[in-house]
Design a protein around this motif. Structure first.
Motif, PDB file in Angstrom:
ATOM      1  N   ASP A  99     -16.716-112.573  -6.699  1.00 26.61           N
ATOM      2  CA  ASP A  99     -16.317-111.025  -6.905  1.00 26.61           C
ATOM      3  C   ASP A  99     -15.288-109.773  -6.662  1.00 26.61           C
ATOM      4  O   ASP A  99     -15.547-109.467  -7.463  1.00 26.61           O
ATOM      5  N   ILE A 100     -14.120-110.615  -6.766  1.00 21.94           N
ATOM      6  CA  ILE A 100     -13.093-109.849  -6.583  1.00 21.94           C
ATOM      7  C   ILE A 100     -12.547-110.027  -8.308  1.00 21.94           C
ATOM      8  O   ILE A 100     -12.266-108.557  -9.117  1.00 21.94           O
ATOM      9  N   VAL A 101     -12.258-111.116  -8.771  1.00 26.22           N
ATOM     10  CA  VAL A 101     -12.437-111.270 -10.356  1.00 26.22           C
ATOM     11  C   VAL A 101     -13.372-110.301 -10.460  1.00 26.22           C
ATOM     12  O   VAL A 101     -12.740-109.681 -11.899  1.00 26.22           O
ATOM     13  N   GLU A 102     -14.832-110.326 -10.445  1.00 23.68           N
ATOM     14  CA  GLU A 102     -14.845-108.712 -11.360  1.00 23.68           C
ATOM     15  C   GLU A 102     -15.187-107.544 -11.079  1.00 23.68           C
ATOM     16  O   GLU A 102     -15.455-107.086 -12.413  1.00 23.68           O
ATOM     17  N   HIS A 106     -14.316-105.254 -13.845  1.00 24.13           N
ATOM     18  CA  HIS A 106     -14.593-103.897 -14.744  1.00 24.13           C
ATOM     19  C   HIS A 106     -13.675-103.061 -14.738  1.00 24.13           C
ATOM     20  O   HIS A 106     -13.857-101.862 -15.507  1.00 24.13           O
ATOM     21  N   PHE A 107     -13.097-103.442 -13.400  1.00 28.64           N
ATOM     22  CA  PHE A 107     -11.647-101.772 -13.776  1.00 28.64           C
ATOM     23  C   PHE A 107     -11.202-101.870 -14.501  1.00 28.64           C
ATOM     24  O   PHE A 107     -10.681-100.935 -15.508  1.00 28.64           O
ATOM     25  N   ALA A 108     -11.302-103.722 -14.921  1.00 26.62           N
ATOM     26  CA  ALA A 108     -10.083-102.925 -16.462  1.00 26.62           C
ATOM     27  C   ALA A 108     -10.092-102.980 -17.661  1.00 26.62           C
ATOM     28  O   ALA A 108     -10.286-101.614 -18.357  1.00 26.62           O
ATOM     29  N   THR A 109     -12.020-103.264 -18.001  1.00 29.81           N
ATOM     30  CA  THR A 109     -12.299-103.138 -18.955  1.00 29.81           C
ATOM     31  C   THR A 109     -12.803-101.510 -18.961  1.00 29.81           C
ATOM     32  O   THR A 109     -12.381-100.579 -20.048  1.00 29.81           O
ATOM     33  N   ALA A 130     -18.907 -98.068 -18.630  1.00 30.07           N
ATOM     34  CA  ALA A 130     -17.832 -98.898 -18.703  1.00 30.07           C
ATOM     35  C   ALA A 130     -17.853 -98.645 -17.179  1.00 30.07           C
ATOM     36  O   ALA A 130     -17.383 -99.275 -15.967  1.00 30.07           O
ATOM     37  N   LEU A 131     -17.370 -97.097 -17.293  1.00 26.75           N
ATOM     38  CA  LEU A 131     -16.936 -96.357 -15.874  1.00 26.75           C
ATOM     39  C   LEU A 131     -17.854 -96.872 -14.737  1.00 26.75           C
ATOM     40  O   LEU A 131     -17.668 -96.696 -13.704  1.00 26.75           O
TER      41      LEU A 131
END
Length: 157
Positions: A99-102, A106-109, A130-131
């Motif tokens: 969940d944290i990795v996901e 999403h934030f990085a993208t 993406a936002l």
């Protein structure tokens, strides 16, 4: 062929939302349009083809369509087109490392596409998608933390 990340996709039009639902049913549930129509309770699958071709469907068939397809892109598009953000109801469950990795992914993208958009403005649809995806995930985590004190039973599997 790489698999689509269905959680990160955002429809850009109503017709696109119908197409994404249909594609999800085909790729993830191995359902044809005929199978979707049968699950919706339609007498004739050609009616569903007509709805998909025109990009319009009676409101009382949207939820059965999404249930048959296993995903809610039409509802998401309708909310987003009215300036609303949908957040899945959090149950207060414990977090998995994925969940944290996901969330980071999403934030990085979103940050990458936002930076690229401001550096060279063009079509904003990728950055907006993406936002929106990132905001939905952050809002879910916010609600999950708030709900963590009184966790709900996880009845959906």
């Amino acid at each position: 062929m790489t698999r689509r990340n269905w959680k990160a996709l955002q429809p850009i039009s109503l017709r696109h939302a119908f197409e994404l639902c249909k594609d999800h049913a085909r790729e993830r549930l191995n359902k044809s349009v005929e199978g979707i129509a049968e699950d919706m309770g339609l007498a004739d699958h050609w009616v569903l083809y007509k709805y998909l071709q025109k990009g319009s469907m009676p409101a009382n068939l949207i939820r059965p369509y999404e249930l048959a397809c296993g995903i809610d892109f039409v509802t998401r598009y309708l909310a987003a087109s009215n300036g609303r953000l949908l957040v899945q109801i959090a149950t207060g469950r414990k977090l998995a490392h994925a969940d944290i990795v996901e969330l980071h992914e999403h934030f990085a993208t979103a940050l990458k596409l936002l930076t690229e958009y401001y550096a060279k403005p063009g079509d904003p649809s990728a950055a907006l998608a993406a936002l929106t995806t990132h905001m939905e995930h952050v809002a879910w985590h916010r609600q999950n933390v708030a709900q963590h004190v009184n966790p709900q039973l996880d009845l959906q599997s």
